[in-house]
Motif scaffolding. Sequence first.
Motif, PDB file in Angstrom:
ATOM      1  N   GLY A  46       0.766  -1.234   0.000  1.00  0.00           N
ATOM      2  CA  GLY A  46       0.000   0.000   0.000  1.00  0.00           C
ATOM      3  C   GLY A  46       0.796   1.282   0.000  1.00  0.00           C
ATOM      4  O   GLY A  46       0.271   2.350   0.334  1.00  0.00           O
ATOM      5  N   LEU A  47       2.054   1.222  -0.408  1.00  0.00           N
ATOM      6  CA  LEU A  47       2.852   2.440  -0.503  1.00  0.00           C
ATOM      7  C   LEU A  47       2.550   3.228  -1.770  1.00  0.00           C
ATOM      8  O   LEU A  47       2.821   4.422  -1.846  1.00  0.00           O
ATOM      9  CB  LEU A  47       4.347   2.097  -0.461  1.00  0.00           C
ATOM     10  CG  LEU A  47       4.925   1.746   0.913  1.00  0.00           C
ATOM     11  CD1 LEU A  47       6.330   1.193   0.769  1.00  0.00           C
ATOM     12  CD2 LEU A  47       4.923   2.961   1.823  1.00  0.00           C
ATOM     13  N   SER A  48       2.034   2.555  -2.788  1.00  0.00           N
ATOM     14  CA  SER A  48       1.714   3.217  -4.045  1.00  0.00           C
ATOM     15  C   SER A  48       0.577   2.479  -4.730  1.00  0.00           C
ATOM     16  O   SER A  48       0.357   1.285  -4.480  1.00  0.00           O
ATOM     17  CB  SER A  48       2.939   3.257  -4.965  1.00  0.00           C
ATOM     18  OG  SER A  48       2.624   3.860  -6.209  1.00  0.00           O
ATOM     19  N   ASN A  49      -0.142   3.177  -5.587  1.00  0.00           N
ATOM     20  CA  ASN A  49      -1.195   2.544  -6.402  1.00  0.00           C
ATOM     21  C   ASN A  49      -1.096   2.992  -7.859  1.00  0.00           C
ATOM     22  O   ASN A  49      -2.094   3.081  -8.562  1.00  0.00           O
ATOM     23  CB  ASN A  49      -2.582   2.873  -5.837  1.00  0.00           C
ATOM     24  CG  ASN A  49      -2.847   4.379  -5.791  1.00  0.00           C
ATOM     25  OD1 ASN A  49      -2.003   5.185  -6.195  1.00  0.00           O
ATOM     26  ND2 ASN A  49      -4.008   4.754  -5.301  1.00  0.00           N
ATOM     27  N   ASP A  50       0.131   3.262  -8.290  1.00  0.00           N
ATOM     28  CA  ASP A  50       0.382   3.753  -9.640  1.00  0.00           C
ATOM     29  C   ASP A  50       0.307   2.600 -10.649  1.00  0.00           C
ATOM     30  O   ASP A  50       1.259   1.843 -10.825  1.00  0.00           O
ATOM     31  CB  ASP A  50       1.756   4.432  -9.697  1.00  0.00           C
ATOM     32  CG  ASP A  50       1.981   5.188 -10.990  1.00  0.00           C
ATOM     33  OD1 ASP A  50       1.398   4.798 -12.015  1.00  0.00           O
ATOM     34  OD2 ASP A  50       2.756   6.170 -10.985  1.00  0.00           O
ATOM     35  N   LYS A  51      -0.814   2.469 -11.327  1.00  0.00           N
ATOM     36  CA  LYS A  51      -1.008   1.364 -12.265  1.00  0.00           C
ATOM     37  C   LYS A  51      -0.104   1.481 -13.490  1.00  0.00           C
ATOM     38  O   LYS A  51       0.272   0.460 -14.084  1.00  0.00           O
ATOM     39  CB  LYS A  51      -2.474   1.300 -12.700  1.00  0.00           C
ATOM     40  CG  LYS A  51      -3.424   0.931 -11.576  1.00  0.00           C
ATOM     41  CD  LYS A  51      -4.856   0.826 -12.077  1.00  0.00           C
ATOM     42  CE  LYS A  51      -5.802   0.513 -10.935  1.00  0.00           C
ATOM     43  NZ  LYS A  51      -7.217   0.402 -11.391  1.00  0.00           N
ATOM     44  N   ASP A  52       0.248   2.689 -13.863  1.00  0.00           N
ATOM     45  CA  ASP A  52       1.153   2.860 -15.002  1.00  0.00           C
ATOM     46  C   ASP A  52       2.509   2.224 -14.714  1.00  0.00           C
ATOM     47  O   ASP A  52       3.108   1.585 -15.592  1.00  0.00           O
ATOM     48  CB  ASP A  52       1.340   4.352 -15.320  1.00  0.00           C
ATOM     49  CG  ASP A  52       0.092   4.982 -15.917  1.00  0.00           C
ATOM     50  OD1 ASP A  52      -0.739   4.229 -16.462  1.00  0.00           O
ATOM     51  OD2 ASP A  52      -0.042   6.213 -15.832  1.00  0.00           O
ATOM     52  N   VAL A  53       2.992   2.391 -13.499  1.00  0.00           N
ATOM     53  CA  VAL A  53       4.270   1.778 -13.140  1.00  0.00           C
ATOM     54  C   VAL A  53       4.132   0.269 -13.036  1.00  0.00           C
ATOM     55  O   VAL A  53       5.029  -0.483 -13.449  1.00  0.00           O
ATOM     56  CB  VAL A  53       4.811   2.373 -11.825  1.00  0.00           C
ATOM     57  CG1 VAL A  53       6.082   1.641 -11.383  1.00  0.00           C
ATOM     58  CG2 VAL A  53       5.111   3.861 -11.994  1.00  0.00           C
ATOM     59  N   LEU A  54       3.019  -0.205 -12.509  1.00  0.00           N
ATOM     60  CA  LEU A  54       2.801  -1.652 -12.462  1.00  0.00           C
ATOM     61  C   LEU A  54       2.817  -2.252 -13.867  1.00  0.00           C
ATOM     62  O   LEU A  54       3.410  -3.316 -14.099  1.00  0.00           O
ATOM     63  CB  LEU A  54       1.479  -1.959 -11.766  1.00  0.00           C
ATOM     64  CG  LEU A  54       1.497  -1.901 -10.236  1.00  0.00           C
ATOM     65  CD1 LEU A  54       0.083  -1.948  -9.679  1.00  0.00           C
ATOM     66  CD2 LEU A  54       2.327  -3.043  -9.663  1.00  0.00           C
ATOM     67  N   ASN A  55       2.201  -1.589 -14.807  1.00  0.00           N
ATOM     68  CA  ASN A  55       2.234  -2.067 -16.193  1.00  0.00           C
ATOM     69  C   ASN A  55       3.648  -2.011 -16.760  1.00  0.00           C
ATOM     70  O   ASN A  55       4.060  -2.890 -17.533  1.00  0.00           O
ATOM     71  CB  ASN A  55       1.281  -1.243 -17.058  1.00  0.00           C
ATOM     72  CG  ASN A  55      -0.164  -1.688 -16.921  1.00  0.00           C
ATOM     73  OD1 ASN A  55      -0.455  -2.882 -16.983  1.00  0.00           O
ATOM     74  ND2 ASN A  55      -1.071  -0.745 -16.742  1.00  0.00           N
TER      75      ASN A  55
END
Length: 422
Positions: free
Chosen positions: A301-310
């Motif tokens: 839960g430190l980040s929710n950046d989906k662009d970085v996950l992709n």
Amino acid sequence: MSKKPKSKFRGNIFIKMTSVRKYILENWKHTIRNPWEKGQGMITLPKPFSSPSIEALFADFYYWDTYFINIGLLADGFKEQAKNNLDNIAFFIKHMGYMPNASHLHYSSQPPLFTRAVYDYYAYTKDVNILKEYLPAMLLEYEFFMNDRITDVGLNQYGCVHFIKSQLDEHYKYFSQRVGIEKETKEEQYEFVKNMFAVAESGWDCSPRFDTNVKRFAMDEYLPIDLNCLLYDIERKISDIYAIFGEKENSKKFAEYAQKRKLLISRYMLTESGIYQDYNFVNNTHSKVISVASFYPYLVGLSNDKDVLNKLLEKLELDYGISACEYQEKKEYLQWDYPIMWAPLTYFVYEALMCNDMEQEARRIAMKYMQTVERTFDKTGIVWEKYNAKTGEVGDTRESGKNPMLGWSAGIYEYFSGQLKD
């Protein structure tokens, strides 16, 4: 936190009985060892324990492995044995101050997953007394990492325990032959062995995550992103547990610890690309290789950046699953490296994606893992320790070849079976 958590274990009773599932369910019992059946250097444990292997290859009690074994045991309803494993880890923490790498390997610990394992069991049983029972051990383990693994930066690193120079020759020969590194002076050998025990503590033995331009396995220079995310997770969970029992001051204290760590992780580990990476605090640089460890901030839960996950999926997802590290042009690859797929890393990627509402991507990763396990099982009749995410074959590397295993490979296969049953 007043509400009981929703269990992620959906139950495997009505799931299709594949040949792999049949094999796993028939063999869980063969991985359970009685505490009086001592192995080499074995400490007698209070409860029967799960080993990673059906045979004698990995017959002892391992920390890193046990977390994922418990995931599978709970998925299949073996609650009693999962509780036995928690009791055994708590026993070690109480008597040694930490859970060692294995019951016979005391020179290092491994990633601190005990608090997370207890919380999984609590979510499964909804029994709040579980949290009260294990809280002293959770606090002791946290204290160990905060006393023995803290740096001046305020973040933590992996290390080794109780290693003395008189033991150098025995361990130097083993590690030197394993990774093909030779050191000339005794001091260089001593530093190398300490770093190799720290590599073992990370669980990623071995990977290129902690290399520098002048030294391989420079664990003494790095702050690992996965370790600090797990400690952040511990701080948040202990804060929540204290809140459940109405201990507001202690809850507030651990929440403040978590917030402080969150700021430090962002300051030192978040790169310009938006990817969190291991940080070299000696050279003020980041790891040269992207790895699955960069998914951990999204897991806790430190980040929710989906662009970085992709972006991470683009670098690490191959035809047959998730590679531990990204591709690099080099002659030799290690076992926690490209293109090896490991069950624990696949699990954390899946969970990180699910935590950020990327269910389609998560299910794709889980399905690739399951299909690779099934394909190789049809060929060999064996569940293996690791797999090749590029070829779909059994994983095979220089420092540790092809190893039959039930352990975490079975645990995560069974967990995914429950998750994907729809």
